[in-house]
Scaffold this motif. Structure first.
Motif, PDB file in Angstrom:
ATOM      1  N   GLY A  34       0.787  -1.222   0.000  1.00 52.67           N
ATOM      2  CA  GLY A  34       0.000   0.000   0.000  1.00 52.67           C
ATOM      3  C   GLY A  34       0.819   1.272   0.000  1.00 52.67           C
ATOM      4  O   GLY A  34       0.266   2.371  -0.125  1.00 52.67           O
ATOM      5  N   VAL A  35       2.149   1.146   0.130  1.00 47.86           N
ATOM      6  CA  VAL A  35       3.014   2.333   0.184  1.00 47.86           C
ATOM      7  C   VAL A  35       2.978   3.113  -1.129  1.00 47.86           C
ATOM      8  O   VAL A  35       3.018   4.352  -1.125  1.00 47.86           O
ATOM      9  CB  VAL A  35       4.453   1.924   0.560  1.00 47.86           C
ATOM     10  N   GLN A  36       2.895   2.421  -2.262  1.00 46.35           N
ATOM     11  CA  GLN A  36       2.838   3.121  -3.547  1.00 46.35           C
ATOM     12  C   GLN A  36       1.624   4.046  -3.614  1.00 46.35           C
ATOM     13  O   GLN A  36       1.725   5.187  -4.078  1.00 46.35           O
ATOM     14  CB  GLN A  36       2.772   2.123  -4.698  1.00 46.35           C
ATOM     15  N   GLU A  37       0.492   3.575  -3.124  1.00 49.05           N
ATOM     16  CA  GLU A  37      -0.719   4.395  -3.137  1.00 49.05           C
ATOM     17  C   GLU A  37      -0.556   5.636  -2.246  1.00 49.05           C
ATOM     18  O   GLU A  37      -1.020   6.726  -2.596  1.00 49.05           O
ATOM     19  CB  GLU A  37      -1.922   3.571  -2.676  1.00 49.05           C
ATOM     20  N   THR A  38       0.125   5.469  -1.115  1.00 50.42           N
ATOM     21  CA  THR A  38       0.362   6.611  -0.235  1.00 50.42           C
ATOM     22  C   THR A  38       1.297   7.623  -0.889  1.00 50.42           C
ATOM     23  O   THR A  38       1.067   8.833  -0.818  1.00 50.42           O
ATOM     24  CB  THR A  38       0.958   6.146   1.109  1.00 50.42           C
ATOM     25  N   GLY A  71       9.628  -2.450  -6.487  1.00 51.74           N
ATOM     26  CA  GLY A  71       8.340  -2.148  -7.090  1.00 51.74           C
ATOM     27  C   GLY A  71       7.774  -0.798  -6.722  1.00 51.74           C
ATOM     28  O   GLY A  71       6.613  -0.505  -7.032  1.00 51.74           O
ATOM     29  N   LEU A  72       8.569   0.037  -6.053  1.00 57.53           N
ATOM     30  CA  LEU A  72       8.114   1.374  -5.661  1.00 57.53           C
ATOM     31  C   LEU A  72       8.596   2.393  -6.678  1.00 57.53           C
ATOM     32  O   LEU A  72       9.799   2.568  -6.871  1.00 57.53           O
ATOM     33  CB  LEU A  72       8.633   1.728  -4.266  1.00 57.53           C
ATOM     34  N   GLN A  73       7.670   3.066  -7.314  1.00 60.90           N
ATOM     35  CA  GLN A  73       7.986   4.048  -8.344  1.00 60.90           C
ATOM     36  C   GLN A  73       7.880   5.468  -7.785  1.00 60.90           C
ATOM     37  O   GLN A  73       7.135   5.724  -6.846  1.00 60.90           O
ATOM     38  CB  GLN A  73       7.015   3.900  -9.522  1.00 60.90           C
ATOM     39  N   GLY A  74       8.630   6.391  -8.394  1.00 63.89           N
ATOM     40  CA  GLY A  74       8.466   7.802  -8.056  1.00 63.89           C
ATOM     41  C   GLY A  74       9.425   8.340  -7.021  1.00 63.89           C
ATOM     42  O   GLY A  74       9.170   9.401  -6.441  1.00 63.89           O
ATOM     43  N   ILE A  75      10.540   7.623  -6.779  1.00 60.65           N
ATOM     44  CA  ILE A  75      11.547   8.126  -5.826  1.00 60.65           C
ATOM     45  C   ILE A  75      12.862   8.298  -6.574  1.00 60.65           C
ATOM     46  O   ILE A  75      13.707   7.395  -6.606  1.00 60.65           O
ATOM     47  CB  ILE A  75      11.721   7.195  -4.613  1.00 60.65           C
TER      48      ILE A  75
END
Length: 283
Positions: A34-38, A71-75
């Motif tokens: 759920g971290v990606q959504e945050t 799998g975490l995008q945007g950093i």
């Protein structure tokens, strides 16, 4: 039990957020679900963010690549501030020539020694030839023999009057649901107590990383006040204490080092009080 609040309802009231990495975005299982959504929620609302991590073993680029692999995008790299960056900056400014001895992995040393200094692992150090050793750096909790190399480190520091730098102030980190491992900061504190010397510590709770991130926020044409910034972390003695000392609001999350069963006792015993407590940054 302290009041548990919704992170999303808190963060939307701020213009910028500082996020710890381990225990907030990821843990021993990998990326927290759920971290990606945050992160998308934060960016969609125009809230600036920076990742503040005491991990000195990898560069900004390596940290960013690690998030992508999880799998975490945007950093992107420029959003990441590491304790290793602070140590490298110190070496660039203070150590002119010579060699720097280090305790840790070769990868961590390569990153830190981009300060145009020659590095030498403690294991490879000739104890009879120390004239060119101008500083010592505690980098990582692996990459060396704990018995032989820590003893060698103690003797080096006893013989040489030089700056001793701790690039990661963390005492421990979780490796399983109920297990932790000793981190670099704890090793350094052990050596400090043995030889009765004080070292130069970088990373949370000290203010260098907070100052760097704050100045970076205010370098892009926008003006941020500390009242508009939120610090989020899983550890009272680093993330929350550091945020409190810096003068920003703090959120303690229970997805890493601090668990729901121990949070109230830890707050009472430490005297370190977060402004908010959340299960995680999800929801």
């Amino acid at each position: 039990m302290e009041k548990i609040e919704s992170f999303l309802s808190i963060v939307e009231n701020y213009k910028a957020v500082f996020l710890d990495s381990y225990g907030v975005l990821k843990n021993f299982r990998g990326l927290i679900e759920g971290v990606q959504e945050t992160l998308d929620f934060i960016q969609d609302r125009g809230i600036e963010f920076r990742i503040l991590t005491n991990d000195a073993s990898r560069s900004q680029e390596q940290q960013s690549e690690s998030f992508t692999r999880l799998g975490l995008q945007g950093i992107p790299p420029e959003k990441i501030v590491t304790s290793g960056m602070m140590a490298k900056q110190y070496l660039q400014l203070k150590i002119k020539g010579g060699k720097v001895a280090y305790l840790g992995t070769a990868n961590a040393a390569h990153y830190i020694m981009q300060a145009n200094l020659e590095s030498v692992a403690i294991a490879d150090l000739d104890k009879h030839d120390l004239d060119d050793i101008k500083a010592m750096v505690f980098l990582d909790d692996e990459g060396f023999d704990w018995n032989y190399d820590i003893n060698k480190t103690v003797n080096l520091i006893r013989k040489k009057n030089m700056p001793i730098i701790v690039a990661n102030s963390d005492n421990l980190y979780p490796v399983a649901k109920n297990d932790v491992s000793i981190a670099t900061g704890a090793i350094a504190k052990l050596v400090e107590s043995i030889i009765n010397k004080k070292f130069i510590h970088f990373g949370k709770p000290d203010t260098q990383m907070f100052n760097f991130a704050f100045d970076d926020l205010n370098s892009n044409g926008r003006a941020f006040n500390k009242e508009e910034i939120l610090m989020v972390g899983d550890t009272l003695h680093t993330d929350i204490l550091g945020g409190n000392k810096f003068g920003v609001k703090t959120v303690l999350v229970l997805s890493g080092n601090t668990t729901p069963g121990e949070v109230e006792m830890n707050i009472r015993s430490s005297g370190i009080i977060p402004d908010y407590i959340c299960e995680s940054i999800v929801g």
